[in-house]
Design an enzyme around this catalytic site. Structure first.
Site, PDB file in Angstrom:
ATOM      1  N   GLU A 250      -8.417  -5.339  -1.074  1.00 55.79           N
ATOM      2  CA  GLU A 250      -8.802  -4.359  -2.094  1.00 55.79           C
ATOM      3  C   GLU A 250      -7.594  -4.167  -2.993  1.00 55.79           C
ATOM      4  O   GLU A 250      -6.614  -3.540  -2.586  1.00 55.79           O
ATOM      5  CB  GLU A 250      -9.188  -3.026  -1.438  1.00 55.79           C
ATOM      6  N   CYS A 284      -6.951   3.084  -8.484  1.00 60.11           N
ATOM      7  CA  CYS A 284      -7.257   1.652  -8.630  1.00 60.11           C
ATOM      8  C   CYS A 284      -8.434   1.453  -9.574  1.00 60.11           C
ATOM      9  O   CYS A 284      -8.448   0.506 -10.347  1.00 60.11           O
ATOM     10  CB  CYS A 284      -7.530   1.022  -7.272  1.00 60.11           C
TER      11      CYS A 284
HETATM   12  P1  NDP Z   1       1.624  -2.416  -2.614  1.00 62.91           P
HETATM   13  O1  NDP Z   1       0.959  -3.715  -2.828  1.00 62.91           O
HETATM   14  O2  NDP Z   1       3.016  -2.240  -3.049  1.00 62.91           O
HETATM   15  O3  NDP Z   1       1.609  -2.039  -1.052  1.00 62.91           O
HETATM   16  C1  NDP Z   1       0.413  -1.921  -0.321  1.00 62.91           C
HETATM   17  C2  NDP Z   1       0.740  -1.911   1.152  1.00 62.91           C
HETATM   18  O4  NDP Z   1       1.236  -3.185   1.535  1.00 62.91           O
HETATM   19  C3  NDP Z   1       1.819  -0.905   1.531  1.00 62.91           C
HETATM   20  O5  NDP Z   1       1.531  -0.345   2.774  1.00 62.91           O
HETATM   21  C4  NDP Z   1       3.047  -1.783   1.599  1.00 62.91           C
HETATM   22  O6  NDP Z   1       4.041  -1.262   2.390  1.00 62.91           O
HETATM   23  C5  NDP Z   1       2.463  -3.033   2.226  1.00 62.91           C
HETATM   24  N1  NDP Z   1       3.260  -4.232   2.045  1.00 62.91           N
HETATM   25  C6  NDP Z   1       4.209  -4.492   1.111  1.00 62.91           C
HETATM   26  N2  NDP Z   1       4.688  -5.753   1.272  1.00 62.91           N
HETATM   27  C7  NDP Z   1       4.020  -6.291   2.313  1.00 62.91           C
HETATM   28  C8  NDP Z   1       4.057  -7.562   2.965  1.00 62.91           C
HETATM   29  N3  NDP Z   1       4.865  -8.534   2.555  1.00 62.91           N
HETATM   30  N4  NDP Z   1       3.220  -7.779   4.009  1.00 62.91           N
HETATM   31  C9  NDP Z   1       2.375  -6.814   4.421  1.00 62.91           C
HETATM   32  N5  NDP Z   1       2.307  -5.583   3.855  1.00 62.91           N
HETATM   33  C10 NDP Z   1       3.111  -5.329   2.811  1.00 62.91           C
HETATM   34  O7  NDP Z   1       0.647  -1.351  -3.268  1.00 62.91           O
HETATM   35  P2  NDP Z   1       0.907   0.185  -3.502  1.00 62.91           P
HETATM   36  O8  NDP Z   1       1.108   0.879  -2.190  1.00 62.91           O
HETATM   37  O9  NDP Z   1       1.927   0.316  -4.562  1.00 62.91           O
HETATM   38  O10 NDP Z   1      -0.517   0.662  -4.032  1.00 62.91           O
HETATM   39  C11 NDP Z   1      -0.871   0.574  -5.361  1.00 62.91           C
HETATM   40  C12 NDP Z   1      -1.795  -0.600  -5.576  1.00 62.91           C
HETATM   41  O11 NDP Z   1      -2.919  -0.481  -4.732  1.00 62.91           O
HETATM   42  C13 NDP Z   1      -2.360  -0.642  -6.990  1.00 62.91           C
HETATM   43  O12 NDP Z   1      -2.356  -1.962  -7.466  1.00 62.91           O
HETATM   44  C14 NDP Z   1      -3.772  -0.154  -6.805  1.00 62.91           C
HETATM   45  O13 NDP Z   1      -4.643  -0.570  -7.801  1.00 62.91           O
HETATM   46  C15 NDP Z   1      -4.110  -0.705  -5.465  1.00 62.91           C
HETATM   47  N6  NDP Z   1      -5.223   0.021  -4.860  1.00 62.91           N
HETATM   48  C16 NDP Z   1      -6.423  -0.600  -4.725  1.00 62.91           C
HETATM   49  C17 NDP Z   1      -7.498   0.076  -4.207  1.00 62.91           C
HETATM   50  C18 NDP Z   1      -8.807  -0.594  -3.975  1.00 62.91           C
HETATM   51  O14 NDP Z   1      -9.558  -0.102  -3.155  1.00 62.91           O
HETATM   52  N7  NDP Z   1      -9.115  -1.682  -4.639  1.00 62.91           N
HETATM   53  C19 NDP Z   1      -7.398   1.491  -3.815  1.00 62.91           C
HETATM   54  C20 NDP Z   1      -6.094   2.037  -3.991  1.00 62.91           C
HETATM   55  C21 NDP Z   1      -5.055   1.312  -4.507  1.00 62.91           C
HETATM   56  P3  NDP Z   1       5.198  -0.339   1.725  1.00 62.91           P
HETATM   57  O15 NDP Z   1       4.532   0.637   0.802  1.00 62.91           O
HETATM   58  O16 NDP Z   1       5.761   0.319   2.890  1.00 62.91           O
HETATM   59  O17 NDP Z   1       6.082  -1.274   0.983  1.00 62.91           O
END
Ligand code: NDP
Length: 505
Positions: A250, A284
């Protein structure tokens, strides 16, 4: 937050990664809220091993048992909704009213998943067809086992709950890795589960950064439910590919709103303001691009500008919206405004100076070239582009030109036309005469196309997303035409050939 000892806490001492920690910060002022362990491979593998054992117990509970447990979990969450909302508000900075609404929606999904899992996933009989009339045929759904849920910070309860509730209801144990910006939310949820089922860690939280998420992908999980940016989704997919672990992704969006000549302009403006600025634009499926039909373009733009020019972000419970949760996003928002203006766009409300240290004031841009990053990339800030189009046809073409395809909306008084246009928009979800209208309908699957990801959470498809399909035949009697034998009779083949020609020739 509760200070109970969770199974996760109990094992922490013995983990080889113990000792590393990180702070969660209040984005309104940068104050440290709490400190959490930055968990590494050993911690994560231990959590997944505990989940594996709990998954066996959870499976044995059956649909009815799991429904009862999940409804008890729901009541436990709902009765302390304000405490959870307070954690959400502190960690994300969003106004507490918004946080409470988020919890409310998450609880609705938990309720729906718990109550509908049996109906959707129980084994059902399907037609076995003429050729196999001697077989009874069944389709059933089995849990994967252990699902790793990786969540974002923007809706730290609602968004992961869209995976957690449906994965649990489908019979899986869940290990949840919240964003490092919102670890307290994950811990709160896991503690709440632990308070009702102390010896069965069916839902656990692990805390840490991206490396903890990567460790979860590499641990012995059967599926990963990822919500976050498209760029991270690609990294998660690459990691999961090492062990052929399937994922549901997502990701981000660049949602377009189309406003037709006959639209109710006041209503469209109201929804546009909410969809673009709500949660500081960190949604999002928020509204990032608005394409307005020429005859009503100026009227729409003027009214939207009038509506948002006095809107102020802040840290109060009833502020319109809060600070930017992720510090580095502020630079992205500023760059996009600059790029749009340098390419000939105009700022109708705000501008580059609207981007402050922690807060971003509303920004409305217009005449923005379609190759500006404010049009092509996710902004995730309280800014919106309003561009004029000749009609809805041009609006559809521009909306569909994006690499993203999460949500979209159409405003028109002609509902039949609205639905026709909605069908043509390349997005996973679409609303007519509202924005984000799907969020509170648990029966509606949610997810995107293109760079917005794949797979679905919520609804029946969301339950199936966390299940493996099991097909079964039970032979009722020996087939009159016995074809599944090494000693096939010439007569049986002759009749088969005749049937083939008659039925399909
Ligand atoms: P990120 O992609 O930065 O992070 C998402 C999650 O992935 C976090 O828990 C992060 O950990 C983790 N993560 C980061 N690097 C890795 C890796 N290499 N392997 C596994 N996990 C990893 O997104 P954001 O948290 O900044 O969220 C914002 C984004 O989410 C926006 O693009 C938004 O549009 C999208 N989003 C989509 C939704 C949907 O349902 N389609 C709903 C809500 C948001 P950590 O934060 O600890 O680095």
């Amino acid at each position: 937050m509760t200070d109970q000892l969770t199974p996760f806490d109990a094992d922490r001492e013995s983990d080889t990664d113990a000792g590393r920690e990180f702070d969660s910060l209040d984005p309104r002022n940068g104050d440290v809220i709490a400190t959490y362990p930055l968990q590494g491979t050993a911690d994560v593998e231990a959590a997944v091993a505990r989940a594996r054992t709990a998954a066996r117990w959870w499976d044995v509970q059956g649909f009815r048992g799991r429904r009862n447990w999940l409804l008890e979990f729901k009541r436990a969450v709902a009765s302390e909704a304000e405490s959870l909302a307070a954690v959400v508000s502190r960690e994300s900075g969003k106004p507490s009213e918004d946080a409470l609404l988020e919890v409310m929606l998450a609880v609705e999904h938990l309720d729906w998943a718990a109550k509908n899992a049996k109906k959707i996933l129980k084994q059902r009989k399907v037609s076995s067809g003429l050729v196999s009339a001697n077989q009874a045929a069944y389709v059933g759904y089995r849990p994967f086992g252990v699902v790793g849920v990786i969540g974002p910070w923007n809706y730290p309860v609602y968004t992961p709950m869209g995976s957690i509730a449906y994965a649990l209801a489908a019979g899986n144990a869940v290990v949840f890795k919240p964003s490092e910006l919102t670890p307290g939310v994950g811990k709160w949820l896991a503690d709440k589960w632990q308070s009702i089922a102390p010896s069965q860690p069916v839902l656990q939280a692990i805390t840490g950064d991206g490396s903890t998420g990567a460790a979860l992908c590499r641990a012995d999980v059967d599926k990963i439910a990822f919500t976050g940016s498209t760029a991270t989704a690609k990294r998660v997919m690459a990691t999961c590919a090492e062990n052929l672990v399937p994922i549901v992704a997502e990701c981000g969006g660049k949602d377009a709103m189309l406003v037709a000549e006959d639209a109710d302009i006041d209503a469209a403006v109201e929804f546009a303001a909410f969809g673009a600025l709500g949660n500081a634009g960190q949604t999002c499926a928020g509204v990032e691009r608005i394409y307005v039909a020429k005859p009503v373009y100026q009227q729409f733009l003027d009214r939207l500008a009038q509506k948002v020019v006095t809107t102020e972000p802040g840290g109060a419970p009833d502020s319109a919206y809060g600070p930017m949760t992720l510090g580095k996003q502020i630079g992205i928002v500023r760059d996009q405004i600059q790029d749009a203006l340098s390419k000939g766009g105009r700022a109708v409300v705000g501008g580059v100076d609207s981007v402050r240290e922690r807060y971003v004031d509303p920004v409305v841009l217009t005449d923005v070239p379609e190759d500006s990053t404010a049009i092509t990339e996710e902004t995730f800030g309280p800014t919106v582009v309003v561009n004029e189009v000749a009609d809805l046809e041009e609006g559809v073409a521009r909306a569909n030109a994006s690499k993203y395809g999460l949500g979209a909306s159409v405003f028109t008084k002609n509902k039949a036309q609205g639905r026709r246009i909605a069908e043509r928009l390349q997005s996973g979800v679409v609303t007519v005469n509202s924005v984000l209208g799907f969020a509170g309908v648990p029966a509606l699957p949610f997810g995107g196309v293109g760079d917005s990801g794949f797979g679905r959470i919520h609804g029946a498809d969301g339950l199936r997303e966390f299940s493996t399909v099991k097909s079964m035949t039970v032979q009722k009697f020996t087939a009159p035409l016995n074809l599944l034998t090494l000693d096939r009779k010439a007569r049986d083949m002759k009749i088969s050939a005749w049937m083939l020609a008659k039925r399909h020739g």
